[in-house]
Design a protein around this motif. Sequence first.
Motif, PDB file in Angstrom:
ATOM      1  N   SER A  90      -3.894 -70.930 -38.772  1.00  0.00           N
ATOM      2  CA  SER A  90      -3.561 -71.149 -40.177  1.00  0.00           C
ATOM      3  C   SER A  90      -2.766 -72.431 -40.322  1.00  0.00           C
ATOM      4  CB  SER A  90      -2.747 -69.972 -40.738  1.00  0.00           C
ATOM      5  OG  SER A  90      -3.459 -68.758 -40.624  1.00  0.00           O
ATOM      6  N   LYS A 132       2.120 -69.930 -48.877  1.00  0.00           N
ATOM      7  CA  LYS A 132       1.411 -68.946 -48.073  1.00  0.00           C
ATOM      8  C   LYS A 132       0.496 -69.667 -47.086  1.00  0.00           C
ATOM      9  CE  LYS A 132       1.451 -65.493 -51.770  1.00  0.00           C
ATOM     10  NZ  LYS A 132       0.627 -64.629 -52.662  1.00  0.00           N
ATOM     11  N   LEU A 158      -2.653 -70.885 -45.024  1.00  0.00           N
ATOM     12  CA  LEU A 158      -4.073 -71.032 -45.323  1.00  0.00           C
ATOM     13  C   LEU A 158      -4.856 -70.841 -44.028  1.00  0.00           C
ATOM     14  CD1 LEU A 158      -6.462 -72.066 -47.136  1.00  0.00           C
ATOM     15  CD2 LEU A 158      -5.848 -74.357 -46.363  1.00  0.00           C
ATOM     16  N   LEU A 166      -1.462 -71.720 -51.892  1.00  0.00           N
ATOM     17  CA  LEU A 166      -2.109 -72.032 -50.621  1.00  0.00           C
ATOM     18  C   LEU A 166      -2.113 -73.511 -50.284  1.00  0.00           C
ATOM     19  CD1 LEU A 166      -5.221 -69.664 -50.682  1.00  0.00           C
ATOM     20  CD2 LEU A 166      -3.082 -69.350 -49.447  1.00  0.00           C
ATOM     21  N   ALA A 196      -7.397 -65.146 -50.257  1.00  0.00           N
ATOM     22  CA  ALA A 196      -6.213 -65.584 -49.519  1.00  0.00           C
ATOM     23  C   ALA A 196      -6.499 -66.658 -48.496  1.00  0.00           C
ATOM     24  CB  ALA A 196      -5.567 -64.387 -48.829  1.00  0.00           C
ATOM     25  N   GLU A 197      -7.747 -66.790 -48.062  1.00  0.00           N
ATOM     26  CA  GLU A 197      -8.051 -67.815 -47.089  1.00  0.00           C
ATOM     27  C   GLU A 197      -9.146 -68.761 -47.566  1.00  0.00           C
ATOM     28  OE1 GLU A 197     -10.696 -64.883 -44.312  1.00  0.00           O
ATOM     29  OE2 GLU A 197      -8.563 -64.526 -44.634  1.00  0.00           O
TER      30      GLU A 197
END
Length: 253
Positions: A131, A137, A139, A220, A243-244
């Motif tokens: 990540s 947050k 990524l 993100l 979220a990704e």
Amino acid sequence: MVRSNIRGAVALLAWLREHGTDLGHCTQAHLDEWTCGGTSIRFAARSFVEWCRKNRHIRPGLTIPPRETSAPIRPLDEDERWTLCRRLMHDDSVAIGDRFAGLLVLLYAQPLTVISRLPITSVIVEGTKTSLMLGEKPLLLQAALDTIAQQLLARRRGHITIGVTEDSPWLFPGGYVGQHLSDYHLGVRLTRIGIHSRSGRSSALSTLATQLPATVLTDLLGISIETATAWTQSGGHRARYAAELPGCPHPRA
């Protein structure tokens, strides 16, 4: 114009003295730091540097680039953007740092000022997942990009430093101990491989804004809520949280 050039020359000489050097020992790294570290008046020293170079008062090849104009930006079309992405994903002839930086521009709309200042701690490796911390947050990086990120950690080098800078805290170490690469120098490197930050970011933002809410882009990617809202309002978005960023299309191999 003449007065501005004189003020620029005097300011540059004073700045070099403050940094413990003089014209004879001035390097391109000094000039890059000079132009990136202040207001547009610093570009007024360009004529002075050209005169010094012609009269051999400084090293050959040193230059201050002309100041960029605020001309309208033409975003890359999607085919152009994915062609560049595929090249960066798979072309081992391109420096690993340039590949990673270019993909952050083209996929995640990251500005050079942010990319050049990324610390090594921004890359988070947990088992088989990698990540990148750009906003609040993490990524999750997709296949190929996560491999490139890990390779960059192992190969990071300063652009004028000899040997691996293992003690540097930056993903993109600069030519001076403890400093990161200047965003100007990073921009020059990307331009050499056909990537222009402003048009690449504009294209990426245009696509991302059609896929994700403004709050997700902010969380993100670290993009300001004002910028994210403006782009999503102009392009609309699908009301889904990812979220990704799996909704972001990625170039096929």
